[in-house]
Design a protein around this motif. Structure first.
Motif, short mmCIF file in Angstrom:
data_model
loop_
_atom_site.label_atom_id
_atom_site.label_comp_id
_atom_site.label_asym_id
_atom_site.label_seq_id
_atom_site.Cartn_x
_atom_site.Cartn_y
_atom_site.Cartn_z
N MET A 210 5.80 14.94 -0.23
CA MET A 210 6.69 14.63 0.26
C MET A 210 7.29 13.40 -0.94
SD MET A 210 5.64 11.42 3.26
CE MET A 210 5.45 10.25 1.42
N ARG B 51 9.48 10.31 -1.58
CA ARG B 51 10.33 8.86 -0.82
C ARG B 51 11.70 8.59 -1.45
NH1 ARG B 51 6.08 4.48 -3.11
NH2 ARG B 51 7.41 3.10 -1.78
N LEU C 197 13.20 4.66 -2.31
CA LEU C 197 13.36 4.81 -3.46
C LEU C 197 13.32 5.64 -5.10
CD1 LEU C 197 9.52 3.92 -5.19
CD2 LEU C 197 10.58 6.24 -5.46
N GLU C 198 13.33 7.44 -4.48
CA GLU C 198 14.05 7.83 -5.15
C GLU C 198 15.21 7.94 -5.42
OE1 GLU C 198 12.79 10.56 -6.70
OE2 GLU C 198 10.28 10.93 -5.66
N LEU D 235 15.74 4.89 -7.75
CA LEU D 235 15.11 5.09 -8.66
C LEU D 235 16.92 5.79 -9.87
CD1 LEU D 235 11.62 6.57 -8.83
CD2 LEU D 235 12.10 4.55 -10.03
N SER E 86 8.13 -1.91 -3.76
CA SER E 86 6.42 -1.88 -4.98
C SER E 86 5.98 -0.43 -5.67
CB SER E 86 5.05 -1.91 -3.72
OG SER E 86 5.90 -3.33 -3.39
N LEU F 259 4.59 1.91 -8.75
CA LEU F 259 3.59 1.92 -9.53
C LEU F 259 3.91 2.65 -10.13
CD1 LEU F 259 1.41 1.58 -6.46
CD2 LEU F 259 1.47 -0.06 -8.20
N ALA F 260 2.86 3.37 -11.29
CA ALA F 260 2.81 4.04 -12.22
C ALA F 260 3.84 4.50 -13.20
CB ALA F 260 2.10 5.25 -11.68
N ALA F 261 4.49 5.52 -12.87
CA ALA F 261 5.33 6.15 -13.76
C ALA F 261 6.68 5.51 -13.07
CB ALA F 261 5.84 7.72 -13.65
N ASP F 262 6.72 4.85 -11.92
CA ASP F 262 8.20 4.20 -10.84
C ASP F 262 8.01 3.26 -11.90
OD1 ASP F 262 8.45 6.64 -9.73
OD2 ASP F 262 7.37 6.13 -8.31
N LEU F 263 6.53 2.05 -11.79
CA LEU F 263 6.62 0.83 -12.50
C LEU F 263 7.28 0.59 -13.58
CD1 LEU F 263 5.53 -2.44 -11.87
CD2 LEU F 263 3.64 -1.51 -12.65
N ARG F 264 6.84 1.74 -14.68
CA ARG F 264 6.64 1.69 -16.15
C ARG F 264 8.18 2.21 -16.34
NH1 ARG F 264 2.64 5.61 -16.51
NH2 ARG F 264 4.09 7.79 -17.64
N GLY G 242 3.42 6.23 -21.26
CA GLY G 242 2.53 5.03 -20.90
C GLY G 242 1.82 4.09 -21.77
#
Lengths: 292, 220
Positions: free
Chosen positions: B1, B3, B6-7, B10, B72, B74-79, B210
């Motif tokens: 899916m 998002r 969000l995409e 980004l 919110s 997370l992971a690669a999006d947060l980085r 990371g």
């Protein structure tokens, strides 16, 4: 000493469970400082509903005095997994478990182990608050003790107050302890259920989506409570809420069911790492909301 | 899916960051060109337009904060969000170094800058490093990012040579010490731009792997 399964477990009795030690666990990013509390070692756990497998070969260590979050999409076996940790899974007709669950080295599925004693050591809080609705707040809090045959009113009063305080509910209910548990708000009812669960001094508390039916403020209270409780207990929580897992847990396990719809452990590690730099691309996809 | 929201956010963040990168690159290029061809008007423009780069930096920062608050990640999006915050800071500071070169040129007055060939070579390399650093970000290319980190050694060596050259000029032409000091400052600004490109490349490596690691410690 094995107990008669039909007899209620005495809270004060330290049940001797046969020890099954020597299971080797791989490097699972153990905490640097392990405090003296109960740890759970799950080894090669398989769970079935009749012939249908629901969980396959799950092995992980739940560290003492920690909050461990179990996350994963619907149907991945999260609830089944934690129900295996206190032998609730087998209550479902046809359900069975293979593998081992060691509670500080004691196999809860060992021969002659009384499930009632296991559930005393490993308490459970469910998704929907389920206090006994017509029972008073006080009686709800000490229901487990009463069930175990304890009648000493002074002891019951002490335990009720202590448990309600630890569940961060005392100040809200101390003046209406004899009101019905069902009259409380949803968040209060859930904290009452937590008080009830910890009143019998379990070593591990399992929580199956404990805040999913609560409003944001009540949810935050439950989350803060989880952190507080982790200083005394070992906590395992199932949650659909990724932010909640990130906020409250020390460790996170990601379960996923593949095409055969059997849940497997994909990744397990410190929450901070899982939510910033997961190792498995499936974990990454799930926690960033790309699927599930 | 996917998002979608969000995409899109980004992509927007990345586009804004690259726009800032492009503004910074232009500022460095213009500052060097102005100094080399004694174009005071262009230097003045570099100094004045630094304000736009500062504004752009804060705009991207605000967007990152809004992105974290609303999506919110997370992971690669947060980085990505965190890496972007650091990268825009480095870009803005690089533009400050370009502004510094512009101001030095204005201090030199109407006469041309003393000839220090290493400075132009440092400038070319710094611009290449900046372009590669931004490409490594867009392509999530760890190898290219490592190449950027290593390329800083060449700038450091050129800085050594420029320093020796300028000191020799000072000894030979003591009456021009002040003007040569300005050239030393220029070389220093370029050396710092190289370091900041290294910072960006390290953030790209963090974004992809990371891992936070210091790849190439500058000698200065």
């Amino acid at each position: 000493m094995a107990q008669d399964p039909s007899a209620p477990a005495a809270v004060t009795e330290q049940q001797a469970i046969p020890l099954v030690r020597g299971v080797a666990f791989g490097e699972q990013e153990a905490p640097r400082v392990s405090q003296a509390a109960t740890r759970l070692d799950v080894a090669n756990l398989h769970a079935y509903y009749g012939a249908r497998p629901a969980l396959r070969d799950v092995s992980l260590t739940v560290w003492p005095n920690s909050v461990t979050a179990i996350i994963g999409p619907s149907g991945c076996g999260k609830s089944t997994f934690i129900r295996c940790l206190n032998r609730l899974h087998e209550v479902t007709p046809g359900a069975r478990v293979e593998g081992r669950v060691l509670l500080d080295g004691d196999d809860i599925y060992g021969a002659g182990v009384d499930p009632v004693v296991v559930r005393q050591r490993v308490g459970m809080v469910f998704q929907r608050p389920n206090p006994f609705p017509t029972m008073s707040i006080f009686d709800n809090a000490v229901a487990g003790l009463k069930l175990a045959g304890i009648r000493n009113r002074e002891l019951l009063r002490e335990v009720a107050e202590r448990s309600l305080r630890r569940a961060a509910l005392w100040d809200e209910v101390k003046d209406k302890l004899h009101a019905a548990g069902g009259a409380l708000s949803g968040g209060q009812q859930q904290r009452l259920c937590i008080a009830r669960a910890i009143a019998v001094e379990p070593e591990v508390v399992l929580m199956d989506e404990p805040a999913s039916s609560l409003d944001p403020m009540s949810t935050l209270k439950i989350e803060e409570l989880m952190r507080e409780l982790a200083t005394s207990f070992t906590i395992v929580i199932v949650t659909h809420n990724m932010q909640q897992a990130a906020r409250v847990s020390d460790y996170t396990a990601f379960l996923l069911a593949g095409e055969e719809r059997v849940g497997e452990l994909i990744e397990y590690g410190p929450t901070a790492r899982i939510f910033t730099n997961p190792r498995d691309p499936r974990t990454e996809q799930y926690i960033t909301g790309r699927f599930g | 899916m996917k998002r979608g929201l969000l995409e899109r956010e980004l992509q927007l963040l990345q586009d804004e960051m690259l726009e800032l990168g492009s503004m910074t690159e232009k500022a460095v290029q213009r500052a060097l060109e102005a100094l080399r061809h004694n174009n005071a008007e262009l230097s003045q423009r570099v100094v004045e337009e630094d304000r736009l780069i500062n504004e752009k930096r804060y705009q991207v920062e605000e967007h990152v904060i809004e992105f974290i608050a609303t999506q919110s990640p997370l992971a690669a999006d947060l980085r990505l969000a965190i890496a972007t915050l650091f990268i825009v800071t480095d870009l803005e500071r690089m533009a400050d170094h370009a502004e510094g070169i512009g101001r030095i040129h204005l201090l030199l007055g109407s006469s041309p800058a003393p000839e220090v060939p290493q400075i132009w070579q440092m400038g070319e390399r710094a611009i290449d490093m900046l372009r590669d650093a931004l490409s490594s970000f867009v392509q999530r290319d760890v190898e290219l990012a490592r190449h950027v980190c290593n390329a800083d050694d060449a700038i450091d060596s050129l800085y050594d040579a420029a320093y020796a050259n300028i000191i020799a000029l000072m000894i030979r032409e003591p009456e021009s010490v002040t003007r040569h000091t300005y050239m030393l400052w220029t070389a220093h600004n370029l050396e710092r731009i190289g370091d900041r490109c290294t910072n960006i490349a390290e953030r790209v490596i963090f974004l992809v792997t990371g891992r936070l690691e210091e790849i190439n410690v500058s000698r200065y």
